[in-house]
Design an enzyme around this catalytic site. Structure first.
Site, PDB file in Angstrom:
ATOM      1  N   ASP A  18      37.029  -2.990 -47.230  1.00 61.27           N
ATOM      2  CA  ASP A  18      38.026  -2.140 -47.895  1.00 61.27           C
ATOM      3  C   ASP A  18      38.866  -2.974 -48.854  1.00 61.27           C
ATOM      4  O   ASP A  18      39.313  -2.487 -49.892  1.00 61.27           O
ATOM      5  CB  ASP A  18      38.913  -1.495 -46.821  1.00 61.27           C
ATOM      6  CG  ASP A  18      39.626  -0.252 -47.318  1.00 61.27           C
ATOM      7  OD1 ASP A  18      39.486   0.084 -48.505  1.00 61.27           O
ATOM      8  OD2 ASP A  18      40.334   0.393 -46.517  1.00 61.27           O
ATOM      9  N   HIS A 209      44.063   4.380 -39.549  1.00 65.42           N
ATOM     10  CA  HIS A 209      43.792   3.564 -40.744  1.00 65.42           C
ATOM     11  C   HIS A 209      44.912   3.887 -41.736  1.00 65.42           C
ATOM     12  O   HIS A 209      44.836   4.856 -42.486  1.00 65.42           O
ATOM     13  CB  HIS A 209      42.412   3.928 -41.304  1.00 65.42           C
ATOM     14  CG  HIS A 209      42.020   3.147 -42.512  1.00 65.42           C
ATOM     15  ND1 HIS A 209      41.084   2.132 -42.478  1.00 65.42           N
ATOM     16  CD2 HIS A 209      42.430   3.208 -43.805  1.00 65.42           C
ATOM     17  CE1 HIS A 209      40.933   1.619 -43.686  1.00 65.42           C
ATOM     18  NE2 HIS A 209      41.734   2.265 -44.509  1.00 65.42           N
ATOM     19  N   HIS A 211      47.833   3.149 -44.725  1.00 64.77           N
ATOM     20  CA  HIS A 211      48.086   2.426 -45.976  1.00 64.77           C
ATOM     21  C   HIS A 211      49.589   2.299 -46.180  1.00 64.77           C
ATOM     22  O   HIS A 211      50.361   3.189 -45.818  1.00 64.77           O
ATOM     23  CB  HIS A 211      47.467   3.174 -47.159  1.00 64.77           C
ATOM     24  CG  HIS A 211      45.993   2.955 -47.290  1.00 64.77           C
ATOM     25  ND1 HIS A 211      45.321   3.087 -48.474  1.00 64.77           N
ATOM     26  CD2 HIS A 211      45.057   2.588 -46.383  1.00 64.77           C
ATOM     27  CE1 HIS A 211      44.024   2.824 -48.300  1.00 64.77           C
ATOM     28  NE2 HIS A 211      43.842   2.520 -47.039  1.00 64.77           N
ATOM     29  N   CYS A 242      41.690   2.504 -51.809  1.00 67.23           N
ATOM     30  CA  CYS A 242      40.481   3.283 -52.073  1.00 67.23           C
ATOM     31  C   CYS A 242      40.317   3.457 -53.580  1.00 67.23           C
ATOM     32  O   CYS A 242      41.227   3.944 -54.246  1.00 67.23           O
ATOM     33  CB  CYS A 242      40.547   4.646 -51.403  1.00 67.23           C
ATOM     34  SG  CYS A 242      39.053   5.603 -51.695  1.00 67.23           S
ATOM     35  N   ASN A 251      46.165  -1.499 -48.089  1.00 64.95           N
ATOM     36  CA  ASN A 251      45.994  -1.207 -46.673  1.00 64.95           C
ATOM     37  C   ASN A 251      47.148  -1.865 -45.913  1.00 64.95           C
ATOM     38  O   ASN A 251      47.751  -2.830 -46.393  1.00 64.95           O
ATOM     39  CB  ASN A 251      44.679  -1.833 -46.182  1.00 64.95           C
ATOM     40  CG  ASN A 251      43.469  -1.103 -46.702  1.00 64.95           C
ATOM     41  OD1 ASN A 251      43.189   0.015 -46.300  1.00 64.95           O
ATOM     42  ND2 ASN A 251      42.745  -1.730 -47.616  1.00 64.95           N
TER      43      ASN A 251
END
Ligand code: HMG
Ligand code: MG
Length: 305
Positions: A18, A209, A211, A242, A251
């Protein structure tokens, strides 16, 4: 709040995938291996190394097959990689991976921009990937993105994300990671989302997950921890986001998460000082300053002797 903290939580490190997928400048294979070695040295045992996606969509990770083959790992470390379809699964299998991660969004527009598929088409694709992967002895993790909001559609109903997560678990995924893909989440919203999921899905099958795009990732992680979530994704020094979500950046930084958990007395198995060294490696590998707060400030205030 924070009355019953767990003894330990599990961190799933996403920086090699990522983090790097967004980088425009090609990063040599050796740089990726150097980052991997530094993450392993810090004590991370679950690492998402790359993606078996179309090299035309994510050129930075076009070396996935070779990277997985040459990565040397102690038996305590599990590496995984994103797989978008049957072709990706075949590549992951040929490379010798023991774990893969499938991914889709809870909003139609984001899913189409990210994978050229409707939500229904993604689910049908994973019907052809997850059971064969399980039959071949692989573990399969799943992501549901845009749970906190979509850059194109705005609010996303929790029921939609929950339905997708339940279907992915039914197919044989061992865990679904819920993505605040564009970092819009706030604590009360996180409480509502996590409570709705925990009402239907046991905590070990869920991960967050998060951010830090708007500075709320740690606050949201703390809410998840307090409600019973024990699995958190993070990326060293906050690298990545992303590529298909306009404005997304950062992230949750692994150092920031580990620093907070260390302070709460919650074990992660990760050495904060070595993790900070891994962040320095990540910065050298991408060749620019990275946003993690502990990465920039250090783990603690240094006092004169
Ligand atoms: P498509 O163009 O619709 O694919 O892309 P297709 O099936 O029509 O095939 C077109 C060509 O791609 C063919 O080659 C295929 O063989 C090839 P051609 O015949 O033209 O030479 N192809 C592949 N090549 C290698 N590996 C493959 C593969 N599949 C097809 N697996 C596709 C559809 C899904 C492949 C594409 O959209 C794609 O790769 N998307 C992935 C994009 C991506 O990685 N985005 C970032 C993910 S991050 C994220 O989603 C969020 C997350 O981090 C969590 C969060 O932050 O919230 C997980
Ligand atoms: Mg992410």
């Amino acid at each position: 709040m924070l009355e019953k903290l767990p003894d330990s939580v599990s961190i799933y490190e996403v920086s090699p995938r990522d983090g790097l997928q967004n980088e425009a400048k090609p990063i040599p294979l050796e740089g990726k291996l150097e980052l991997l070695r530094a993450l392993v040295a810090a004590g991370l045992t679950r690492i998402e190394l790359t993606s078996f996606v179309s090299p035309r969509w994510v050129p930075q990770l076009a070396d996935a097959d070779e990277l997985v083959k040459v990565a040397q790992l102690p038996p305590s470390v599990t590496v995984s990689a994103l797989v978008p379809n049957a072709k990706g699964f075949e590549r992951a299998l040929a490379a010798g991976l023991k774990e893969i991660a499938v991914f889709m969004s809870a909003s139609e527009t984001h899913n189409r921009k990210n994978t050229n598929k409707s939500i229904q088409q993604s689910l049908e694709t994973f019907e052809e990937v997850v059971p064969p992967a399980r039959a071949a002895g692989l573990s399969v993790r799943a992501y549901v993105s845009t749970v906190w909001g979509c850059p194109y559609e705005g609010d996303v109903p929790i029921a939609t994300s929950l339905g997708i997560a339940q279907r992915l678990l039914e197919l044989g995924c061992y865990q679904v990671s819920l993505g605040d893909t564009i970092g819009v989440g706030t604590p009360l919203q996180t409480k509502r989302i996590v409570q709705a999921f925990l009402a239907e899905i046991p905590a070990p099958q869920l991960a967050l997950h998060l951010h830090d795009t708007r500075g709320t990732a740690l606050a949201n992680a703390l809410i998840g921890l307090d409600l019973g979530i024990r699995d958190f994704d993070a990326s060293v020094s906050g690298i990545g986001g992303c590529p298909y979500a306009p404005g997304a950046a950062g992230n949750l930084a692994t150092e920031d998460l580990v620093y907070m958990l260390d302070g709460l007395g919650v074990k992660t198995g990760v050495d904060i000082d070595k993790l900070i060294e891994a962040g320095v490696v990540a910065e050298a590998v991408v060749g620019r300053r990275l946003p993690g707060k502990v990465h920039q400030a250090g783990a603690r205030v240094l006092r004169p002797a």
